[in-house]
Design a protein around this motif. Structure first.
Motif, PDB file in Angstrom:
ATOM      1  N   ASP A   1       0.861  -1.189   0.000  1.00 11.12           N
ATOM      2  CA  ASP A   1       0.000   0.000   0.000  1.00 11.12           C
ATOM      3  C   ASP A   1       0.896   1.238   0.000  1.00 11.12           C
ATOM      4  O   ASP A   1       1.021   1.951   0.997  1.00 11.12           O
ATOM      5  N   LYS A   2       1.529   1.442  -1.140  1.00 11.06           N
ATOM      6  CA  LYS A   2       2.446   2.556  -1.326  1.00 11.06           C
ATOM      7  C   LYS A   2       2.119   3.232  -2.657  1.00 11.06           C
ATOM      8  O   LYS A   2       1.504   2.618  -3.531  1.00 11.06           O
ATOM      9  N   PRO A   3       2.526   4.499  -2.841  1.00 10.93           N
ATOM     10  CA  PRO A   3       2.244   5.175  -4.115  1.00 10.93           C
ATOM     11  C   PRO A   3       2.792   4.393  -5.310  1.00 10.93           C
ATOM     12  O   PRO A   3       3.912   3.867  -5.265  1.00 10.93           O
ATOM     13  N   ILE A   4       1.969   4.300  -6.351  1.00 13.09           N
ATOM     14  CA  ILE A   4       2.400   3.608  -7.574  1.00 13.09           C
ATOM     15  C   ILE A   4       2.021   4.437  -8.789  1.00 13.09           C
ATOM     16  O   ILE A   4       1.115   5.281  -8.735  1.00 13.09           O
ATOM     17  N   LYS A   5       2.734   4.172  -9.880  1.00 12.37           N
ATOM     18  CA  LYS A   5       2.433   4.797 -11.157  1.00 12.37           C
ATOM     19  C   LYS A   5       2.364   3.711 -12.220  1.00 12.37           C
ATOM     20  O   LYS A   5       3.238   2.851 -12.289  1.00 12.37           O
ATOM     21  N   LEU A   6       1.335   3.754 -13.033  1.00 12.00           N
ATOM     22  CA  LEU A   6       1.186   2.817 -14.146  1.00 12.00           C
ATOM     23  C   LEU A   6       1.132   3.607 -15.437  1.00 12.00           C
ATOM     24  O   LEU A   6       0.407   4.607 -15.533  1.00 12.00           O
ATOM     25  N   GLN A   7       1.907   3.141 -16.419  1.00 11.24           N
ATOM     26  CA  GLN A   7       1.978   3.858 -17.690  1.00 11.24           C
ATOM     27  C   GLN A   7       1.356   3.012 -18.791  1.00 11.24           C
ATOM     28  O   GLN A   7       1.663   1.823 -18.932  1.00 11.24           O
TER      29      GLN A   7
ATOM     30  N   GLN B   1       0.294   2.178 -22.917  1.00  4.83           N
ATOM     31  CA  GLN B   1       1.091   2.079 -24.134  1.00  4.83           C
ATOM     32  C   GLN B   1       1.230   3.417 -24.848  1.00  4.83           C
ATOM     33  O   GLN B   1       2.210   3.654 -25.541  1.00  4.83           O
ATOM     34  N   ASN B   2       0.278   4.309 -24.666  1.00  2.00           N
ATOM     35  CA  ASN B   2       0.370   5.620 -25.335  1.00  2.00           C
ATOM     36  C   ASN B   2       1.050   6.675 -24.469  1.00  2.00           C
ATOM     37  O   ASN B   2       1.057   7.860 -24.806  1.00  2.00           O
ATOM     38  N   GLY B   3       1.602   6.226 -23.335  1.00  3.14           N
ATOM     39  CA  GLY B   3       2.387   7.139 -22.514  1.00  3.14           C
ATOM     40  C   GLY B   3       1.631   7.790 -21.381  1.00  3.14           C
ATOM     41  O   GLY B   3       2.236   8.494 -20.556  1.00  3.14           O
ATOM     42  N   ASP B   4       0.293   7.567 -21.270  1.00  3.33           N
ATOM     43  CA  ASP B   4      -0.463   8.165 -20.168  1.00  3.33           C
ATOM     44  C   ASP B   4      -0.073   7.501 -18.850  1.00  3.33           C
ATOM     45  O   ASP B   4       0.128   6.278 -18.780  1.00  3.33           O
ATOM     46  N   VAL B   5       0.030   8.312 -17.817  1.00  2.29           N
ATOM     47  CA  VAL B   5       0.419   7.822 -16.499  1.00  2.29           C
ATOM     48  C   VAL B   5      -0.791   7.854 -15.568  1.00  2.29           C
ATOM     49  O   VAL B   5      -1.494   8.865 -15.475  1.00  2.29           O
ATOM     50  N   TRP B   6      -1.001   6.752 -14.896  1.00  7.20           N
ATOM     51  CA  TRP B   6      -2.115   6.638 -13.952  1.00  7.20           C
ATOM     52  C   TRP B   6      -1.552   6.426 -12.559  1.00  7.20           C
ATOM     53  O   TRP B   6      -0.756   5.514 -12.327  1.00  7.20           O
ATOM     54  N   GLU B   7      -1.947   7.273 -11.622  1.00 10.89           N
ATOM     55  CA  GLU B   7      -1.497   7.170 -10.240  1.00 10.89           C
ATOM     56  C   GLU B   7      -2.713   6.957  -9.347  1.00 10.89           C
ATOM     57  O   GLU B   7      -3.311   7.919  -8.867  1.00 10.89           O
ATOM     58  N   PRO B   8      -3.120   5.716  -9.143  1.00 13.69           N
ATOM     59  CA  PRO B   8      -4.300   5.467  -8.299  1.00 13.69           C
ATOM     60  C   PRO B   8      -4.060   5.912  -6.860  1.00 13.69           C
ATOM     61  O   PRO B   8      -2.939   5.824  -6.353  1.00 13.69           O
ATOM     62  N   GLN B   9      -5.130   6.389  -6.217  1.00 12.69           N
ATOM     63  CA  GLN B   9      -5.061   6.865  -4.841  1.00 12.69           C
ATOM     64  C   GLN B   9      -6.118   6.145  -4.001  1.00 12.69           C
ATOM     65  O   GLN B   9      -7.174   5.759  -4.494  1.00 12.69           O
ATOM     66  N   ASN B  10      -5.804   5.970  -2.709  1.00  8.52           N
ATOM     67  CA  ASN B  10      -6.837   5.529  -1.784  1.00  8.52           C
ATOM     68  C   ASN B  10      -7.816   6.667  -1.553  1.00  8.52           C
ATOM     69  O   ASN B  10      -7.496   7.841  -1.786  1.00  8.52           O
ATOM     70  N   TYR B  11      -9.000   6.342  -1.058  1.00  6.85           N
ATOM     71  CA  TYR B  11     -10.034   7.360  -0.904  1.00  6.85           C
ATOM     72  C   TYR B  11      -9.577   8.497   0.009  1.00  6.85           C
ATOM     73  O   TYR B  11      -9.843   9.667  -0.260  1.00  6.85           O
ATOM     74  N   ASP B  12      -8.869   8.154   1.091  1.00  3.38           N
ATOM     75  CA  ASP B  12      -8.442   9.193   2.035  1.00  3.38           C
ATOM     76  C   ASP B  12      -7.074   9.772   1.693  1.00  3.38           C
ATOM     77  O   ASP B  12      -6.519  10.556   2.471  1.00  3.38           O
ATOM     78  N   ARG B  13      -6.481   9.361   0.553  1.00  7.10           N
ATOM     79  CA  ARG B  13      -5.195   9.882   0.070  1.00  7.10           C
ATOM     80  C   ARG B  13      -4.040   9.543   1.005  1.00  7.10           C
ATOM     81  O   ARG B  13      -3.015  10.213   1.001  1.00  7.10           O
ATOM     82  N   THR B  14      -4.161   8.510   1.814  1.00 10.08           N
ATOM     83  CA  THR B  14      -3.069   8.083   2.690  1.00 10.08           C
ATOM     84  C   THR B  14      -2.657   6.659   2.328  1.00 10.08           C
ATOM     85  O   THR B  14      -3.381   5.954   1.610  1.00 10.08           O
ATOM     86  N   PHE B  15      -1.480   6.245   2.861  1.00  8.78           N
ATOM     87  CA  PHE B  15      -0.951   4.912   2.585  1.00  8.78           C
ATOM     88  C   PHE B  15      -0.495   4.282   3.897  1.00  8.78           C
ATOM     89  O   PHE B  15       0.012   4.974   4.793  1.00  8.78           O
TER      90      PHE B  15
ATOM     91  N   THR C   1      -5.549  -2.933  -4.105  1.00 14.42           N
ATOM     92  CA  THR C   1      -6.386  -3.641  -5.082  1.00 14.42           C
ATOM     93  C   THR C   1      -5.741  -3.614  -6.459  1.00 14.42           C
ATOM     94  O   THR C   1      -5.716  -4.640  -7.174  1.00 14.42           O
ATOM     95  N   VAL C   2      -5.194  -2.460  -6.856  1.00 17.24           N
ATOM     96  CA  VAL C   2      -4.524  -2.363  -8.157  1.00 17.24           C
ATOM     97  C   VAL C   2      -3.283  -3.254  -8.172  1.00 17.24           C
ATOM     98  O   VAL C   2      -3.018  -3.963  -9.160  1.00 17.24           O
ATOM     99  N   ASN C   3      -2.521  -3.239  -7.082  1.00 16.38           N
ATOM    100  CA  ASN C   3      -1.332  -4.102  -7.018  1.00 16.38           C
ATOM    101  C   ASN C   3      -1.712  -5.573  -7.166  1.00 16.38           C
ATOM    102  O   ASN C   3      -1.056  -6.339  -7.878  1.00 16.38           O
TER     103      ASN C   3
END
Length: 759
Positions: A487-493, A495-509, A527-529
């Protein structure tokens, strides 16, 4: 000059001789024309009587109530259902439609009913209860226990295929209470069994009375003439119509026996108006005015129905109760004077209230959203049978008490949630045993028959989707409920280069979290992991296996519910979870029979195991933790001691509020949002879950009895998700699939832990 010859004049004898041949010829022509016309009328009459006599609507029924030991039903709920079916509470049930109740038992005289499996006669039953379940069912006469018994379903709707706005429920003469036709004959046509279809004496008597009064005060029509008028003619007052009526009555009386004519009359006579629908026949009138079968009418009620034949509008007991009462009492007087009832019954009857129900409706239930789906199903698989049959009987899964609890919860709770916001909602409630839908709301106005959001609104489902991710993992030997997720910050990229940074509802980890807790608290990042570990294709396959028939986005965002589904589709998904991985398609219609009881169609009821039963059980366990300590704890805390499973769902910008869950009796799905997709400013917990909680207030939840599959055992894990085996170490007890648990050497484990913690 030629003299004119005098032409001899015809003698009177010659004139007469020429007139009679013409008179005879004209008479023969008229007789022939009359004969031909009578043959035509006879053909019309035979077509009506020997074909489909009436345009009969399809009768739509709720589900029959099954009674068996262990059934999830309390005494109070059973009594509620009996009252909905208009059973009458008495000290000692002596006839069908009656019941009595003690603290733990209910005795009833079950009505006879033609079920899809055949006719079941009236029967006295004793039902004993143990809390919120049935303890035992007995035959009252013999005292012997009964494995399974049923109470007849509620008539929900009449679907008319005709365009004449007429409805009726056909009741054979032999099933009418004998007092009804006897009273009808005494009031309307005393010589019915003696005349030939018309009664010259009655006509002469009526003519004399009307001449003396100076206007029409009495009619001379027989029952047969009235039937001819109602079947074939208009209400026009003319000599031609009256002659037609008499001819048809003569033909009917010649061709058919009196009982058949009487049966047709009792099922045809106009007895009132239910908004746009005309109420025809005693069978439907008994339900329209008294909400009970015609067989259970009292003498006073029979007198009222027979009385209002004279003028259904003028003697309407809802609009003109005093007129109706006076007319009823006149008929009661006729009944006692002709020996049809005794003096004591007469006295009780004239003192009794009219007893007419307030609802001006042909049926007691109003379920437009539910009926939309019924019509869709009937128009599909079952349509060929409707085209060939009149008066088909359609049996559905509708549960009257569930529908009433749903409506009450919406009416009481939704306004508090919505406030001044233009919010809407939808709900689907289904049976986890059968997959039949019990109740439905297409919007905040349950009685609205327009756009049905439960069926047709596709909205992003948010965290409602997460159980599919966790089920995919728990069906894999690499994962269990104690598996630690990052449960740590992650970034998913992409194929077209867009970056997605999912967050928990309360923005904490939290750094790391056990799998069961990640689902319970609806954490997005873990959940994403987890989803990335099992893979998007595998999760999409799980959605499909759960019964979700829709195109889902093949991207990691699907883990967090970017898929757009209807409440119906979401309920299908949770139904499969409630059945521990067995899929059975949701439906409203269970059986269709002909009017005489012939089975025309039956819904397949076999469920198919589409996902791992071990994985489904472990997912269900995690969903009970949602209700105990997670995002559904508000609902769980309001019902202490009850084991419930469920999941909240919230979409981006608080646009959609979802809840879906189940107890032992119901699988429920609720959605709240705006039709224009503007923010509702509600989470799943503060919106949809609150309506579900209110629903359970009225429904009274029944605890789940999760039965683990043979391969699932209780296991102890440490804080890092390590299985401790039988080493008597303190840890967290969680169910797990024993096939995938590692072998544990307690001596090596002990020395390792001692070194690790410095013991």
């Amino acid at each position: 000059m030629t003299k004119k010859k005098n032409t001899p004049k015809a003698s009177p004898k010659t004139k007469g001789f020429r007139f009679w041949p013409w008179a005879i010829k004209i008479s023969l022509v008229l007789i022939a024309a009359l004969a031909i016309y009578c043959i035509y009328l006879d053909s019309e009459i035979r077509h009506k009587f020997e074909g489909q006599t009436f345009e009969l609507p399809a009768q739509i029924y709720s589900r029959p109530l099954e009674l068996y030991a262990g059934a999830p039903l309390s005494r109070d709920q059973f009594i509620e259902e009996l009252k909905l079916l208009k059973y009458r509470k008495v000290a000692n049930p002596a006839k069908p439609g009656e019941f009595s109740a003690s603290a733990t038992k209910v005795e009833l005289y079950r009505r006879p009913f033609l079920f899809p499996e055949g006719l079941e006669e009236a029967r006295r039953l004793l039902v004993a209860f143990d809390g919120d379940r049935i303890d035992e069912v007995y035959d009252s006469a013999s005292g012997q226990p009964i494995a399974v018994e049923r109470v007849e379903p509620q008539l929900v709707e009449l679907l008319s295929a005709s365009t004449d706005d007429q409805d009726r429920i056909f009741v054979p003469l032999g099933q009418m209470p004998q007092l009804l036709p006897k009273t009808l004959i005494q009031v309307e046509d005393r010589n019915f069994y003696d005349h030939i279809g018309v009664s010259p004496l009655s006509i002469a008597r009526a003519l004399w009375v009307n001449l003396r009064a100076g206007h029409t005060v009495q009619g001379g029509s027989t029952l047969t003439q009235q039937l001819a008028k109602n079947f074939f003619l208009t209400r026009e007052k003319s000599l031609g119509r009256k002659l037609n009526e008499a001819l048809m009555a003569l033909i009917m009386d010649l061709r058919y026996d009196k009982d058949r004519i009487l049966q047709a009359y009792l099922n045809e006579i106009f007895l009132g108006q239910a908004r746009a629908q005309a109420v025809h026949g005693m069978g439907l009138a008994a339900r329209f005015y008294f909400s009970r079968p015609v067989q259970e009418l009292t003498p006073a009620q029979i007198a009222l129905l027979v009385g209002i034949i004279k003028g259904p509008s003028y003697f309407d007991p809802r609009r003109h109760p005093e007129r109706a009462r006076e007319r009823r009492d006149v008929v009661l007087k006729v009944m006692v004077e002709n020996g049809l009832i005794d003096r004591s019954v007469y006295q009780r009857s004239v003192m009794s209230p009219l007893g007419v129900t307030k609802e001006r409706s042909l049926v007691s239930a109003t379920v437009p959203a539910y009926m939309q789906e019924v019509r869709r199903e009937l128009a599909g698989v079952i349509k060929p049978f409707i085209n060939k049959q009149q008066g088909i009987r359609v049996f559905t899964g509708l549960e009257p008490l569930a529908q009433r609890a749903l409506q009450t919860s919406i009416d009481s709770t939704f306004p508090k949630i919505a406030g001044n916001k233009p919010l809407e909602m939808a709900a689907v409630i289904s049976d986890p045993r059968t997959g039949l839908v019990k109740a439905m709301a297409g919007g905040k106005d349950v009685n609205f028959a327009g756009f049905n959001r439960a069926l047709d609104a596709r909205r992003q489902i948010g965290s409602i989707a997460k159980p599919a991710v966790y089920l995919t993992a728990l069906s894999d030997k690499k994962f269990n409920l104690a598996t630690v997720l990052q449960d740590k910050p992650i970034k998913l990229q992409s194929q077209n280069g867009d970056v997605w940074e999912p967050q928990n509802y309360d923005r904490t980890f939290s750094g790391q979290v056990e799998l069961v807790d990640a689902l319970a608290h609806s954490l997005n990042v873990p959940t994403v992991n987890l989803g990335m570990q099992v893979g998007v294709p595998a999760v999409l396959d799980t959605f499909k296996a759960l019964g979700v028939n829709a195109d889902l986005p093949p991207y990691p965002s699907v883990f967090l519910g970017t898929a757009a589904l209807s409440p119906w589709q979401v309920n299908q998904m949770y139904l499969t979870l409630a059945k521990q991985g067995q899929e059975i398609p949701l439906a409203t219609v269970s059986e269709v029979t002909s009017g005489s009881g012939e089975l025309l169609w039956k819904r397949p009821t076999k469920a198919v195991q589409t996902v791992s039963k071990e994985g489904a059980y472990l997912t269900d366990y995690a969903l009970t933790e949602v209700m105990n300590e997670g995002t559904g704890r508000y609902v769980g805390a309001r019902f202490p001691g009850k084991i419930l499973a469920g999941k909240t769902g919230t979409t981006d910008d608080l646009r959609d509020s979802w809840f879906s869950g189940f107890d032992a009796r119901d699988v429920a799905t609720f959605w709240v949002g705006q039709d224009n997709n503007e923010p509702a400013n509600l989470t799943g917990a503060t919106g949809a879950a609150r309506i579900y909680s209110s629903y359970l207030d009225h429904r009274h939840p029944i605890s789940l009895r999760l039965r683990p599959p043979a391969n699932v055992v209780d296991a102890v894990f440490d804080d890092n998700g390590h299985y401790l085996g039988d080493c008597n170490r303190k840890g967290r007890l969680l169910p797990a699939d024993k096939r995938y648990l590692p072998d544990v050497d307690c001596d090596r484990l002990g020395s390792f832990l001692d070194r690790l913690f410095g013991n």
